[in-house]
Scaffold this active site. Structure first.
Site, PDB file in Angstrom:
ATOM      1  N   HIS A  17      -1.860   6.502 -20.049  1.00  0.00           N
ATOM      2  CA  HIS A  17      -2.842   6.766 -18.981  1.00  0.00           C
ATOM      3  C   HIS A  17      -3.243   8.245 -18.977  1.00  0.00           C
ATOM      4  CE1 HIS A  17      -0.802   3.163 -16.873  1.00  0.00           C
ATOM      5  NE2 HIS A  17      -1.969   2.742 -17.311  1.00  0.00           N
ATOM      6  N   LYS A  41       0.586  -8.436  -3.710  1.00  0.00           N
ATOM      7  CA  LYS A  41       1.115  -8.456  -5.083  1.00  0.00           C
ATOM      8  C   LYS A  41       2.007  -7.232  -5.270  1.00  0.00           C
ATOM      9  CE  LYS A  41      -0.725  -8.173  -9.699  1.00  0.00           C
ATOM     10  NZ  LYS A  41      -1.921  -7.686 -10.368  1.00  0.00           N
ATOM     11  N   ARG A  95      -6.499  -0.506 -25.748  1.00  0.00           N
ATOM     12  CA  ARG A  95      -5.446  -0.395 -26.754  1.00  0.00           C
ATOM     13  C   ARG A  95      -5.674  -1.343 -27.916  1.00  0.00           C
ATOM     14  NH1 ARG A  95      -1.290  -1.207 -22.041  1.00  0.00           N
ATOM     15  NH2 ARG A  95      -3.192  -2.278 -21.413  1.00  0.00           N
ATOM     16  N   SER A 133       2.551  -0.092 -18.981  1.00  0.00           N
ATOM     17  CA  SER A 133       3.412  -0.038 -17.787  1.00  0.00           C
ATOM     18  C   SER A 133       4.412  -1.189 -17.826  1.00  0.00           C
ATOM     19  CB  SER A 133       2.564  -0.134 -16.517  1.00  0.00           C
ATOM     20  OG  SER A 133       1.690   0.960 -16.437  1.00  0.00           O
TER      21      SER A 133
END
Ligand code: ADP
Length: 164
Positions: A17, A41, A95, A133
């Site tokens: 990031h 969430k 990515r 992550s």
């Protein structure tokens, strides 16, 4: 002033990031890094921790480029956040081709809903393209050392784990 939004879950913010953010601040006068947060969430880190993790992670970049990085959060649609803050560009990092496939559909839907808002894709640097992550959360949950995936300015151990 040309501003962009870099939205994400950032659970937690990684060097991948940080690398995307570094490129984005060369392109824009100001970049708002915003945690898109959905209270139903739950993630590994609380919203407050995620914001502080970002603040620590970008501290060197913020010092080098004063006033260019803003840290914020929102819930709801990303384009609604952009509209209410006068932002016309959304930054997303890519990515893999899978990222591209997922992200291009979202970018097209956003463009259809808000033609004035464009998505800018920034490719991952080769050395960071495997970092996510999800991997970081897995390492942390299993007691491993995730620091190689995180900003060197960050001490992740001081942030409590919210959910497992
Ligand atoms: P989201 O849940 O919105 O995908 P993430 O925090 O996982 O949020 O990612 C935010 C953005 O950063 C996404 O555009 C994602 O593709 C990008 N990103 C994540 N990891 C990397 C990386 N290692 N290199 C480049 N971009 C990345």
């Amino acid at each position: 002033m040309k501003r962009a939004l870099f939205p994400g879950s950032f659970d937690p913010f990684t060097i991948g990031h940080l690398d995307v953010l570094f490129s984005a601040i060369q392109l824009f006068d100001q970049v708002v890094v915003a945690v898109g947060y959905n209270s139903s969430k739950l993630g590994l880190f609380s919203l407050e921790s995620r914001l502080n993790i970002i603040k620590e992670s970008v501290s060197e970049l913020s010092d080098r480029f004063p006033g260019k990085i803003i840290i914020s959060h929102y819930s709801g649609l990303t384009i609604d956040y952009c509209k209410s803050n006068g932002i016309n560009f959304i930054i997303r990092g890519l990515r893999t081709t899978t990222d591209f496939e997922l992200e291009s559909v979202i970018a097209q839907a956003n463009k259809k809903m808000e033609p004035e808002i464009s998505t800018i894709f920034i490719p991952a640097s080769q050395e960071y393209s495997f970092i996510s992550s999800t991997v970081v959360r897995d390492v942390i949950l299993n007691g491993g050392d995730a620091s190689i995936f995180l900003s060197k300015n960050l001490d992740i151990s001081k942030y409590p784990i919210e959910t497992k």
